[in-house]
Design a protein around this motif. Sequence first.
Motif, PDB file in Angstrom:
ATOM      1  N   THR A 172      34.033  37.824  46.190  1.00 46.23           N
ATOM      2  CA  THR A 172      32.898  37.507  47.062  1.00 46.23           C
ATOM      3  C   THR A 172      33.365  37.163  48.478  1.00 46.23           C
ATOM      4  OG1 THR A 172      32.956  35.221  46.236  1.00 46.23           O
ATOM      5  CG2 THR A 172      31.409  36.741  45.187  1.00 46.23           C
TER       6      THR A 172
ATOM      7  N   ASN B 227      31.413  31.634  47.855  1.00 41.79           N
ATOM      8  CA  ASN B 227      30.715  31.420  46.583  1.00 41.79           C
ATOM      9  C   ASN B 227      31.213  30.137  45.921  1.00 41.79           C
ATOM     10  OD1 ASN B 227      29.335  31.615  44.209  1.00 41.79           O
ATOM     11  ND2 ASN B 227      30.315  33.495  43.508  1.00 41.79           N
TER      12      ASN B 227
ATOM     13  N   ILE C  51      28.901  39.723  43.848  1.00 38.92           N
ATOM     14  CA  ILE C  51      28.476  38.481  43.193  1.00 38.92           C
ATOM     15  C   ILE C  51      28.425  38.663  41.679  1.00 38.92           C
ATOM     16  CG2 ILE C  51      26.560  36.865  42.936  1.00 38.92           C
ATOM     17  CD1 ILE C  51      25.938  37.313  45.891  1.00 38.92           C
TER      18      ILE C  51
END
Length: 356
Positions: free
Chosen positions: A27, A34, A197
């Motif tokens: 990410t 994240n 994600i």
Amino acid sequence: MDITLFLASILEQATPILLAALAAMITMRANILNIAIEGMMLVAAFAAIVVGQATDSAGLAIVAAIGAGVGMSLVFAFVAIVLRADFIVAGIGLNILAAGGTLFLLEQVYQDPGGLRPDAFPDLWRLPYNPLFAIPYIGPALEQQSIVVFAALAAIPLSAFVLYRTPFGYALRAVGESEHAAVAAGVSVPRIKISAILASGLLAGLAGAQLSMDKLHFFIPDMTSGRGFLGLAATLFGGSLPWGTAGAAFLFGTFGALGDRLQSFQIPPQFVLMAPYIAAIAGIVITRLRGVMRERPAPIKGNVDHDSDAARRTLHQLAAYDPETGPHAATASGRAEPESMLSARKFTNTRTLGVT
């Protein structure tokens, strides 16, 4: 101290941190910080114990953990990408939801807020004794390790291959460097970010399964104990590079294993628990100092004659450098080109050649 047992302890301690670090790295390459990995790991650990207790199947328990991690990542992606919420705020909210939600289920469904401890639980597949005994130190340390440990080790070269040898990796790095350059190359920025994600949720799910299924076979509230944040620190320390991130994760795992060994020397347990987090803080400080030293301009020795050729070359180089775009690569025209444009051009070239 037995070296083999110490190496085995390092593998056990480093595996969840390594998986969390790789999840954060993916990410991070899409320019997403994240911090929700902690919550993803916690929900995955809870799902693994619940499903393993109900089905008596370790395979289904791992699938449930991965599904829980991916499900939490879908929530994060919807809030952060679709609704355009701040990544930090969304991550904090997801971590609070995971901690409160698992505690609520323990109290309401299992009537035990202290944790979920099944009387019988299926064990993960482990490498049997003797196959790697001929390899000094490392072979015996790998014996009796769970399948999740080997999956984590395989994820290091796999992530490097995806990042630097696939169209998805080119697009991911282009999005992280400059979204405008990626859009100009025909990259769907929301799709790439959501995919990153989801991949981080898969890895976080494996990390949660390792925590609750490897040796403990039970779940307690907040059992992740900040390992998701340690993974994020390992990513920053490793420069968001696969092998550097893995090295930082093993470094933190080494301090965790060393902390366990220090208990035999009558060292206060609070210090033992602090060991990996002290290493993480030191790593972040070193990373920041390294960045400051890299950004510091080199001193010009001697008297500068602005009429000399050397001075003109220096001024030309300074004029060609754009601090907003970071590292540059020379092009045929003599102009500097940002790394984001290089990644975007690689992605465009692979599409032109028919590589999918």
